[in-house]
Design a protein around this motif. Structure first.
Motif, PDB file in Angstrom:
ATOM      1  N   LEU A 197     -14.085  11.834  52.300  1.00 53.73           N
ATOM      2  CA  LEU A 197     -13.277  11.533  51.121  1.00 53.73           C
ATOM      3  C   LEU A 197     -14.106  11.508  49.838  1.00 53.73           C
ATOM      4  O   LEU A 197     -13.555  11.489  48.739  1.00 53.73           O
ATOM      5  N   GLY A 198     -15.401  11.476  49.935  1.00 51.37           N
ATOM      6  CA  GLY A 198     -16.245  11.363  48.762  1.00 51.37           C
ATOM      7  C   GLY A 198     -17.592  11.989  49.024  1.00 51.37           C
ATOM      8  O   GLY A 198     -17.727  12.811  49.918  1.00 51.37           O
ATOM      9  N   CYS A 229     -26.531   9.861  34.383  1.00 51.72           N
ATOM     10  CA  CYS A 229     -27.169   8.685  33.794  1.00 51.72           C
ATOM     11  C   CYS A 229     -26.947   7.421  34.605  1.00 51.72           C
ATOM     12  O   CYS A 229     -27.455   6.354  34.262  1.00 51.72           O
ATOM     13  N   ARG A 230     -26.159   7.526  35.703  1.00 48.95           N
ATOM     14  CA  ARG A 230     -25.886   6.360  36.529  1.00 48.95           C
ATOM     15  C   ARG A 230     -26.316   6.624  37.964  1.00 48.95           C
ATOM     16  O   ARG A 230     -26.445   7.771  38.386  1.00 48.95           O
ATOM     17  N   ARG A 231     -26.498   5.554  38.715  1.00 48.97           N
ATOM     18  CA  ARG A 231     -26.876   5.661  40.118  1.00 48.97           C
ATOM     19  C   ARG A 231     -25.756   5.095  40.985  1.00 48.97           C
ATOM     20  O   ARG A 231     -25.302   3.975  40.782  1.00 48.97           O
ATOM     21  N   GLY A 232     -25.303   5.898  41.950  1.00 54.28           N
ATOM     22  CA  GLY A 232     -24.247   5.448  42.834  1.00 54.28           C
ATOM     23  C   GLY A 232     -24.782   4.557  43.944  1.00 54.28           C
ATOM     24  O   GLY A 232     -25.788   4.871  44.582  1.00 54.28           O
ATOM     25  N   VAL A 233     -24.111   3.423  44.165  1.00 55.21           N
ATOM     26  CA  VAL A 233     -24.476   2.503  45.240  1.00 55.21           C
ATOM     27  C   VAL A 233     -23.210   2.062  45.958  1.00 55.21           C
ATOM     28  O   VAL A 233     -22.121   2.014  45.369  1.00 55.21           O
ATOM     29  N   LEU A 234     -23.336   1.763  47.244  1.00 49.29           N
ATOM     30  CA  LEU A 234     -22.232   1.249  48.044  1.00 49.29           C
ATOM     31  C   LEU A 234     -22.331  -0.271  48.104  1.00 49.29           C
ATOM     32  O   LEU A 234     -23.394  -0.820  48.418  1.00 49.29           O
ATOM     33  N   VAL A 235     -21.222  -0.940  47.806  1.00 51.67           N
ATOM     34  CA  VAL A 235     -21.195  -2.403  47.780  1.00 51.67           C
ATOM     35  C   VAL A 235     -20.116  -2.889  48.746  1.00 51.67           C
ATOM     36  O   VAL A 235     -18.920  -2.818  48.433  1.00 51.67           O
ATOM     37  N   PRO A 236     -20.490  -3.353  49.934  1.00 45.97           N
ATOM     38  CA  PRO A 236     -19.477  -3.870  50.849  1.00 45.97           C
ATOM     39  C   PRO A 236     -18.840  -5.144  50.296  1.00 45.97           C
ATOM     40  O   PRO A 236     -19.539  -5.990  49.723  1.00 45.97           O
ATOM     41  N   VAL A 237     -17.538  -5.256  50.447  1.00 42.68           N
ATOM     42  CA  VAL A 237     -16.861  -6.482  50.026  1.00 42.68           C
ATOM     43  C   VAL A 237     -17.408  -7.634  50.867  1.00 42.68           C
ATOM     44  O   VAL A 237     -17.365  -7.592  52.105  1.00 42.68           O
ATOM     45  N   PRO A 238     -17.970  -8.660  50.224  1.00 38.63           N
ATOM     46  CA  PRO A 238     -18.633  -9.721  50.993  1.00 38.63           C
ATOM     47  C   PRO A 238     -17.647 -10.668  51.663  1.00 38.63           C
ATOM     48  O   PRO A 238     -16.500 -10.817  51.235  1.00 38.63           O
ATOM     49  N   ARG A 280     -22.793   0.670  55.623  1.00 37.47           N
ATOM     50  CA  ARG A 280     -24.093   1.180  56.076  1.00 37.47           C
ATOM     51  C   ARG A 280     -23.937   2.505  56.824  1.00 37.47           C
ATOM     52  O   ARG A 280     -24.764   3.417  56.673  1.00 37.47           O
ATOM     53  N   ALA A 281     -22.886   2.617  57.621  1.00 36.44           N
ATOM     54  CA  ALA A 281     -22.637   3.897  58.290  1.00 36.44           C
ATOM     55  C   ALA A 281     -22.321   4.989  57.265  1.00 36.44           C
ATOM     56  O   ALA A 281     -22.776   6.129  57.391  1.00 36.44           O
ATOM     57  N   TRP A 295     -23.674   9.666  53.338  1.00 33.02           N
ATOM     58  CA  TRP A 295     -23.723  10.099  51.940  1.00 33.02           C
ATOM     59  C   TRP A 295     -25.139  10.103  51.372  1.00 33.02           C
ATOM     60  O   TRP A 295     -25.364  10.626  50.278  1.00 33.02           O
ATOM     61  N   LYS A 296     -26.076   9.469  52.080  1.00 28.05           N
ATOM     62  CA  LYS A 296     -27.440   9.285  51.559  1.00 28.05           C
ATOM     63  C   LYS A 296     -27.418   8.399  50.314  1.00 28.05           C
ATOM     64  O   LYS A 296     -28.157   8.628  49.338  1.00 28.05           O
ATOM     65  N   TRP A 297     -26.584   7.388  50.350  1.00 28.86           N
ATOM     66  CA  TRP A 297     -26.479   6.430  49.247  1.00 28.86           C
ATOM     67  C   TRP A 297     -27.032   5.084  49.699  1.00 28.86           C
ATOM     68  O   TRP A 297     -26.863   4.709  50.862  1.00 28.86           O
ATOM     69  N   PRO A 298     -27.658   4.322  48.783  1.00 29.16           N
ATOM     70  CA  PRO A 298     -28.114   2.975  49.141  1.00 29.16           C
ATOM     71  C   PRO A 298     -26.943   2.005  49.246  1.00 29.16           C
ATOM     72  O   PRO A 298     -25.910   2.169  48.587  1.00 29.16           O
ATOM     73  N   VAL A 299     -27.123   1.002  50.103  1.00 28.47           N
ATOM     74  CA  VAL A 299     -26.136  -0.068  50.265  1.00 28.47           C
ATOM     75  C   VAL A 299     -26.712  -1.323  49.628  1.00 28.47           C
ATOM     76  O   VAL A 299     -27.841  -1.725  49.922  1.00 28.47           O
ATOM     77  N   ARG A 300     -25.936  -1.956  48.749  1.00 33.47           N
ATOM     78  CA  ARG A 300     -26.401  -3.148  48.046  1.00 33.47           C
ATOM     79  C   ARG A 300     -25.539  -4.354  48.436  1.00 33.47           C
ATOM     80  O   ARG A 300     -24.341  -4.387  48.149  1.00 33.47           O
TER      81      ARG A 300
END
Length: 250
Positions: free
Chosen positions: A119-120, A127-136, A155-156, A161-166
């Protein structure tokens, strides 16, 4: 020999039963840690259907031509893009989500990610960096469950996507009632103000993609996005495996 013994012990501990239909699933060539089909039979995987088109360009909700999107009015302006894979109320996705979230099957993240990853990711300006943020989750709830299903999915997805998870940007500050048991305004009131940015978190120049298992009314995502935006996130999106139908939808 040791590998064969390990597989035999795994089969004893985890009988080959499809988690979506409870039917027999006897392909002995599949191993739980290697292949998501170990958990779900081919028939159930083939029965899953993506959300129909046309879809809202902003949030991805299926829409009827000429009618307004039923989800967008419940999302804050900070959310600029969103996508989901399947209707959460269909039998197959509902069974998978229940097993993933409540029945202690975190390894189903591989099955869900097979649907979510295509889907993405959303377009992110250079100029921005994409990060994945799981709903806590609230700390007490996460200790009880043993894991945060949104973080497992994030994380999966990050590996695909080769994106960091924060997980160090936003926290849930208090426990809430289960959203699944509430409706409409009750959901918004229940979740209001329960997320906060982590003190000292730096969000400038980040495009935060919130990751969750399901979006229903959008109340949880809206509160989480508001907390991130208030702390300086440049732009925010969301992605989920399941999506609930709006009232009156079939």
């Amino acid at each position: 020999m040791l590998a064969a013994l390990a597989r035999s012990l795994l089969d004893f501990a985890l009988p080959r039963v499809c988690l979506a239909c409870d039917g027999g699933h006897g392909d002995a060539s599949l191993e739980a840690e290697d292949d998501p089909r170990r958990f779900v039979c081919d028939a159930c995987l083939e029965a899953l259907r993506p959300l129909p088109h046309p879809q809202c360009a902003r949030c991805g909700h299926p829409t009827r031509r000429g009618r307004p999107c039923p989800l967008c009015p419940h999302l804050p302006p900070a959310i600029t893009w969103g996508r989901s894979a399947l209707w959460a109320t269909d039998a197959g996705p509902r069974a998978l989500l229940h097993a993933f979230k409540y029945d202690g099957w975190p390894a189903l993240d591989a099955v869900l990610t097979d649907w979510v990853a295509p889907l993405g990711p959303p377009d992110v300006p250079a100029c921005r960096r994409g990060v994945l943020v799981p709903v806590p989750m609230a700390a007490v709830k996460q200790r009880e469950r043993g894991y945060n299903q949104a973080e497992r999915l994030a994380r999966a997805l990050g590996r695909r996507w080769k994106w960091p998870v924060r997980t160090d940007l936003v926290v849930k500050t208090r426990g809430t009632r289960a959203q699944a048991r509430l409706h409409g305004a009750e959901r918004a009131a229940n979740i209001q103000g329960c997320f906060a940015p982590v003190p000292g978190a730096r969000l400038h120049r980040l495009h935060c993609v919130l990751v969750d298992d399901v979006v229903t009314t959008g109340a949880t995502l809206a509160e989480c996005a508001t907390a991130l935006a208030g702390a300086g996130a440049d732009s925010i999106s969301f992605i989920t495996f399941g999506r609930a139908r709006a009232p009156g939808e079939r």
